[in-house]
Enzyme design. Sequence first.
Site, PDB file in Angstrom:
ATOM      1  N   ASP A 135       0.827  -1.204   0.000  1.00 37.42           N
ATOM      2  CA  ASP A 135       0.000   0.000   0.000  1.00 37.42           C
ATOM      3  C   ASP A 135       0.861   1.254   0.000  1.00 37.42           C
ATOM      4  O   ASP A 135       0.565   2.228   0.684  1.00 37.42           O
ATOM      5  CB  ASP A 135      -0.925  -0.021   1.228  1.00 37.42           C
ATOM      6  CG  ASP A 135      -2.021   1.036   1.151  1.00 37.42           C
ATOM      7  OD1 ASP A 135      -2.337   1.480   0.038  1.00 37.42           O
ATOM      8  OD2 ASP A 135      -2.541   1.419   2.215  1.00 37.42           O
ATOM      9  N   CYS A 195     -23.200  -4.849   2.220  1.00 37.96           N
ATOM     10  CA  CYS A 195     -22.203  -3.782   2.345  1.00 37.96           C
ATOM     11  C   CYS A 195     -22.735  -2.466   1.782  1.00 37.96           C
ATOM     12  O   CYS A 195     -22.478  -1.387   2.335  1.00 37.96           O
ATOM     13  CB  CYS A 195     -20.904  -4.178   1.653  1.00 37.96           C
ATOM     14  SG  CYS A 195     -21.068  -4.581  -0.109  1.00 37.96           S
ATOM     15  N   CYS A 199     -23.681   1.077   4.372  1.00 39.67           N
ATOM     16  CA  CYS A 199     -22.751   2.211   4.306  1.00 39.67           C
ATOM     17  C   CYS A 199     -23.439   3.494   4.789  1.00 39.67           C
ATOM     18  O   CYS A 199     -24.437   3.931   4.204  1.00 39.67           O
ATOM     19  CB  CYS A 199     -22.240   2.402   2.888  1.00 39.67           C
ATOM     20  SG  CYS A 199     -21.078   3.791   2.738  1.00 39.67           S
TER      21      CYS A 199
END
Length: 352
Positions: A135, A195, A199
């Site tokens: 990352d 999901c 949110c």
Amino acid sequence: MAGVRNWARALGFSQVGVAGVDLSSAEPGLMQWLAAGFHGGMGYMAAHGLKRARPAELVPGTVSVITARMNYLPRATPEGWQAIELRRLERPREGVVSLYARGRDYHKVLRARLQKLQERIAREIGPFGHRVFTDSAPVLEAELAARSGQGWRGKHTLVLSREAGSMFFLGEIYVDLALPATPPASSHCGSCQACIDVCPTRAIVAPHRLDARRCISYLTIEHDGPIDEALRPLMGNRVYGCDDCQLACPWNKYAGRSALPDFDARDGLSGAALADWLGWSEAEFLRRTEGGPIRRIGHERWLRNVAVALGNALAALPAHDARAEPLRAALRARAGHPSALVREHVQWALGR
């Protein structure tokens, strides 16, 4: 690969795979996402452009990519942890930090262990060209992970595994070795859109499509300016990151615990009172976050985030509730902060 898998497990990784370097089929989607402005203020994403999808341009000579994943749930995580974490969101005066950020900075842990994995491979086959990533560069991590069998892309855009959910970090070793690719995993989301539904800010605008500008993880970590007033009430008591889409995902009942102590939660980062967090001096903030990922946002953004959460806590209390006064006192103590960013969010919170 059997030997590599064993070496990887000994280093704390849960799985390794191999991907090729032709990611051309991912380029149109990447460019559409950037063109829509969904990357928000993360200008580096646009600056690197297609280099993310072209490993051999990023590191000349790259022929294959070794991918690895590492579970990050703390070792002592109990059964039913998803429900436990969701209940934290129902205690508005308690601050919430994403699970991955409660321990040591994963960049440091994975980078060091990927380097050790590379060294172990080199002892077996001899030196080879390589570069390690976690990352930390223009790398299409999730795409490489999916292509190498680490899992499939969930509708929240994270990588999902039938054996490990999504509670893991990803890392890569770009190598100049022609290695056989491991097969990709098929998708198992089906018609589920838990999901998307959960949110808080509706940042998942469509399956596999995330508008980072609305994502609480982006707002609390990457975004360095004032937070959109329309989004502040939706952030609740989330101060650093947001796990909601992962907490709602049925596959995370299979999430694995970390094999390492590095990701065990540090004192003061779980179950703490927001008023206490707002009282941290810069020196205390730096001391408590030393070696962890939270330090990267700095004290100013930390106070900004905590102030928003405190404002939401005030709004959640009934009128004239005695529990509100300590929260207001903590905010008033920061009303004269040298930072205009902090002052703005403190005033907003007091107005709640």
